[in-house]
Design a protein around this motif. Structure first.
Motif, PDB file in Angstrom:
ATOM      1  N   ASP A 105       4.581  -6.775   6.834  1.00 36.09           N
ATOM      2  CA  ASP A 105       5.707  -5.934   7.220  1.00 36.09           C
ATOM      3  C   ASP A 105       5.140  -4.534   7.383  1.00 36.09           C
ATOM      4  N   ASN A 106       4.928  -4.120   8.601  1.00 38.80           N
ATOM      5  CA  ASN A 106       4.284  -2.828   8.842  1.00 38.80           C
ATOM      6  C   ASN A 106       5.139  -1.661   8.356  1.00 38.80           C
ATOM      7  N   ALA A 107       6.437  -1.800   8.420  1.00 39.81           N
ATOM      8  CA  ALA A 107       7.315  -0.719   7.973  1.00 39.81           C
ATOM      9  C   ALA A 107       7.201  -0.501   6.463  1.00 39.81           C
ATOM     10  N   LYS A 108       6.820  -1.550   5.740  1.00 41.22           N
ATOM     11  CA  LYS A 108       6.701  -1.466   4.277  1.00 41.22           C
ATOM     12  C   LYS A 108       5.245  -1.404   3.823  1.00 41.22           C
ATOM     13  N   ASN A 109       4.309  -1.377   4.770  1.00 46.87           N
ATOM     14  CA  ASN A 109       2.877  -1.405   4.409  1.00 46.87           C
ATOM     15  C   ASN A 109       2.577  -2.553   3.452  1.00 46.87           C
ATOM     16  N   THR A 110       3.135  -3.692   3.730  1.00 52.60           N
ATOM     17  CA  THR A 110       3.033  -4.831   2.821  1.00 52.60           C
ATOM     18  C   THR A 110       2.475  -6.053   3.552  1.00 52.60           C
ATOM     19  N   VAL A 111       1.603  -6.752   2.859  1.00 54.77           N
ATOM     20  CA  VAL A 111       1.068  -8.013   3.355  1.00 54.77           C
ATOM     21  C   VAL A 111       1.420  -9.104   2.360  1.00 54.77           C
ATOM     22  N   TYR A 112       1.704 -10.285   2.874  1.00 52.93           N
ATOM     23  CA  TYR A 112       2.096 -11.418   2.057  1.00 52.93           C
ATOM     24  C   TYR A 112       1.139 -12.571   2.277  1.00 52.93           C
ATOM     25  N   LEU A 113       1.070 -13.440   1.264  1.00 50.12           N
ATOM     26  CA  LEU A 113       0.342 -14.692   1.412  1.00 50.12           C
ATOM     27  C   LEU A 113       1.199 -15.790   0.797  1.00 50.12           C
ATOM     28  N   ALA A 124       0.838  -1.195   0.000  1.00 53.83           N
ATOM     29  CA  ALA A 124       0.000   0.000   0.000  1.00 53.83           C
ATOM     30  C   ALA A 124       0.871   1.242   0.000  1.00 53.83           C
ATOM     31  N   SER A 125       0.547   2.171  -0.874  1.00 49.17           N
ATOM     32  CA  SER A 125       1.309   3.410  -0.959  1.00 49.17           C
ATOM     33  C   SER A 125       0.526   4.545  -0.326  1.00 49.17           C
ATOM     34  N   GLY A 126       1.248   5.601   0.008  1.00 51.63           N
ATOM     35  CA  GLY A 126       0.608   6.756   0.610  1.00 51.63           C
ATOM     36  C   GLY A 126       0.972   6.907   2.073  1.00 51.63           C
ATOM     37  N   ARG A 127       0.764   8.110   2.591  1.00 52.43           N
ATOM     38  CA  ARG A 127       1.033   8.388   4.005  1.00 52.43           C
ATOM     39  C   ARG A 127      -0.179   7.930   4.805  1.00 52.43           C
ATOM     40  N   ILE A 128      -0.172   6.647   5.153  1.00 52.48           N
ATOM     41  CA  ILE A 128      -1.339   6.043   5.758  1.00 52.48           C
ATOM     42  C   ILE A 128      -0.952   5.219   6.976  1.00 52.48           C
ATOM     43  N   SER A 129      -1.953   4.969   7.798  1.00 49.63           N
ATOM     44  CA  SER A 129      -1.794   4.103   8.956  1.00 49.63           C
ATOM     45  C   SER A 129      -2.757   2.939   8.770  1.00 49.63           C
TER      46      SER A 129
END
Length: 119
Positions: free
Chosen positions: A71-79, A24-29
């Protein structure tokens, strides 16, 4: 504007493995993240979810074969998908819940990535 970019789908033989990613891109939480899938002629269904703290939840067919991580630092989810079966063939979508307030969330979907399990 939140954008989700998925990758990792493809063609794999039965018993094989694939690893999907969604960033996910953008300044988001981001709060919860998850994966869904939709097979031809069927409704979209939940595969797995993970909270910000890493608590995971799987539906029955994914238990023991699929692993969701983030990976919360990368805003990334894996499967990670192992022991794939032909019935796993579907378009896989990631979904994220973005915090928009103390108690409010907005849901966003990825564009989908095709997973085909066939010999």
């Amino acid at each position: 504007q939140v954008q989700l970019v998925e990758s990792g789908g493809g063609l794999v033989q039965p018993g094989g493995s694939l690893r999907l990613s969604c960033t996910a891109s953008g300044r988001i939480s981001i709060d919860a993240m998850g994966w869904y899938r939709q097979a031809p002629g069927k409704q979209r269904e939940l595969v797995a979810t993970t909270t910000y703290g890493g608590t995971t939840n799987y539906v029955g067919f994914a238990q023991g074969r699929f692993t969701i991580s983030r990976d919360n630092a990368k805003n990334t989810v894996y499967l990670q998908m192992n022991s794939l079966k032909p019935e796993d063939t579907a378009v896989y979508y990631c979904n994220v819940a973005v915090r928009t307030g103390s108690y409010s969330r907005s849901s966003y979907w990825g564009q989908g990535t095709q997973v085909t399990v066939s010999s």
